[in-house]
Design a protein around this motif. Structure first.
Motif, mmCIF file in Angstrom:
data_model
loop_
_atom_site.group_PDB
_atom_site.id
_atom_site.type_symbol
_atom_site.label_atom_id
_atom_site.label_comp_id
_atom_site.label_asym_id
_atom_site.label_seq_id
_atom_site.Cartn_x
_atom_site.Cartn_y
_atom_site.Cartn_z
ATOM 1 N N UNK A 67 3.057 -3.885 1.491
ATOM 2 C CA UNK A 67 1.995 -4.892 1.513
ATOM 3 C C UNK A 67 0.623 -4.268 1.791
ATOM 4 N N UNK A 68 0.571 -3.266 2.655
ATOM 5 C CA UNK A 68 -0.714 -2.662 3.022
ATOM 6 C C UNK A 68 -1.335 -1.876 1.872
ATOM 7 N N UNK A 69 -0.526 -1.418 0.929
ATOM 8 C CA UNK A 69 -1.043 -0.597 -0.172
ATOM 9 C C UNK A 69 -1.709 -1.432 -1.262
ATOM 10 N N UNK A 70 -1.644 -2.750 -1.155
ATOM 11 C CA UNK A 70 -2.238 -3.603 -2.180
ATOM 12 C C UNK A 70 -2.909 -4.810 -1.536
ATOM 13 N N UNK A 71 -4.198 -4.984 -1.817
ATOM 14 C CA UNK A 71 -4.931 -6.146 -1.292
ATOM 15 C C UNK A 71 -4.375 -7.447 -1.884
ATOM 16 N N UNK A 72 -3.934 -7.373 -3.133
ATOM 17 C CA UNK A 72 -3.389 -8.566 -3.784
ATOM 18 C C UNK A 72 -2.086 -9.002 -3.110
ATOM 19 N N UNK A 73 -1.214 -8.026 -2.825
ATOM 20 C CA UNK A 73 0.050 -8.360 -2.165
ATOM 21 C C UNK A 73 -0.189 -8.872 -0.748
ATOM 22 N N UNK A 74 -1.190 -8.310 -0.080
ATOM 23 C CA UNK A 74 -1.532 -8.764 1.264
ATOM 24 C C UNK A 74 -2.004 -10.213 1.244
ATOM 25 N N UNK A 75 -2.795 -10.573 0.240
ATOM 26 C CA UNK A 75 -3.276 -11.950 0.122
ATOM 27 C C UNK A 75 -2.135 -12.921 -0.164
ATOM 28 N N UNK A 76 -1.163 -12.475 -0.949
ATOM 29 C CA UNK A 76 0.011 -13.323 -1.222
ATOM 30 C C UNK A 76 0.753 -13.608 0.079
ATOM 31 N N UNK A 77 0.937 -12.557 0.900
ATOM 32 C CA UNK A 77 1.624 -12.722 2.178
ATOM 33 C C UNK A 77 0.849 -13.659 3.096
ATOM 34 N N UNK A 78 -0.471 -13.489 3.169
ATOM 35 C CA UNK A 78 -1.300 -14.360 4.013
ATOM 36 C C UNK A 78 -1.173 -15.814 3.581
ATOM 37 N N UNK A 79 -1.177 -16.038 2.271
ATOM 38 C CA UNK A 79 -1.074 -17.400 1.738
ATOM 39 C C UNK A 79 0.269 -18.037 2.082
ATOM 40 N N UNK A 80 1.352 -17.262 1.935
ATOM 41 C CA UNK A 80 2.692 -17.791 2.229
ATOM 42 C C UNK A 80 2.851 -18.051 3.724
ATOM 43 N N UNK A 81 2.292 -17.172 4.564
ATOM 44 C CA UNK A 81 2.360 -17.384 6.019
ATOM 45 C C UNK A 81 1.626 -18.663 6.398
ATOM 46 N N UNK A 82 0.469 -18.899 5.792
ATOM 47 C CA UNK A 82 -0.312 -20.114 6.077
ATOM 48 C C UNK A 82 0.458 -21.364 5.687
#
Length: 256
Positions: A67-82
């Motif tokens: 997740x840390x290697x991609x800003x896009x993947x990080x945003x997906x994780x943030x969205x799902x957590x929210x």
């Protein structure tokens, strides 16, 4: 009273050219002591060298890196957590730090708390991204193993016992207070060992509950015809199989 404390590397503790020798020339009474927090970290690292625990932390590290290697993947994780856990304040995974075990505690605790969003994020990435799909599938398959859940909960339980001590030893506290904190943790670990079976049953019930929510099947590990890579452990139920795996892993580590 003067003193100095560092880790055990030659550059820090060297009695001729180390940092402690340089400081001692200016302050002869500043005796060197191996940092108590670092000593605790070394003990925890040694205790976590059991194959099943080591593999579990390896999976956690790979997921964090993914997740840390991609800003896009990080945003997906943030969205799902929210969406799944709106009360969760931390929206980003914490990497497993090799030296600061307080951060390693936080990493395991957070991973356990947002396990469902992590799985959903990996499945979403697998469906939407062709480049990252194989890696996302491999990581989600690793997390979806029942044995991984058992190891994750055991790690979280044990690290919660040493978290406060690890944090306090990094601060300026009285020697008597440090000894009292260490003694308290040792007593707690002794009680955990005495009541190991009952504690594991409680933990196992929690694992089964989470596994049911995540649709992870409780399975008994397969038996090898030739015992070349691992031992065939005796068991009758799924719960006994997990206990046997943990015990045999610890024995194998001690023998090596």
């Amino acid at each position: 009273m003067r003193g100095q404390g560092y880790d055990g590397t030659a550059k820090m503790r060297g009695q001729f050219r180390g940092l402690q020798a340089s400081n001692k020339e200016k302050l002869p009474l500043a005796l060197y002591t191996h940092c108590s927090s670092h000593s605790l970290n070394l003990c925890l690292s040694d205790a976590s060298n059991i194959p099943s625990k080591r593999n579990c932390m390896g999976v956690i590290k790979e997921v964090c890196r993914f997740f840390h290697m991609s800003a896009k993947r990080t945003e997906i994780l943030k969205s799902v957590i929210s969406d799944c856990c709106p009360e969760q304040k931390k929206k980003k995974l914490i990497s497993l730090c090799e030296t600061r075990w307080v951060e390693r505690h936080d990493s395991v605790f957070l991973f356990k708390d947002i396990l469902e969003p992590i799985l959903l994020s990996l499945l979403k990435i697998e469906e939407e991204s062709s480049d990252s799909a194989p890696k996302a599938h491999a990581l989600s398959s690793s997390i979806s193993q029942f044995q991984f859940l058992v190891n994750l909960f055991v790690l979280s339980r044990m690290l919660s016992t040493t978290y406060d001590l690890s944090e306090k030893l990094q601060k300026n506290i009285e020697l008597s207070q440090a000894i009292a904190n260490v003694t308290s943790v040792l007593d707690l670990l002794s009680k955990e060992r005495v009541n190991a079976n009952d504690n594991f049953k409680t933990l196992y019930a929690q694992v089964k509950e989470i596994a049911a929510e995540l649709d992870i099947k409780e399975e008994i590990p397969r038996v090898c015809r030739l015992q070349t890579a691992r031992n065939n452990v005796p068991y009758n139920t799924e719960e006994e199989s997990q206990i046997a795996i943990l015990v045999c892993s610890k024995l194998a580590t001690n023998l090596s």
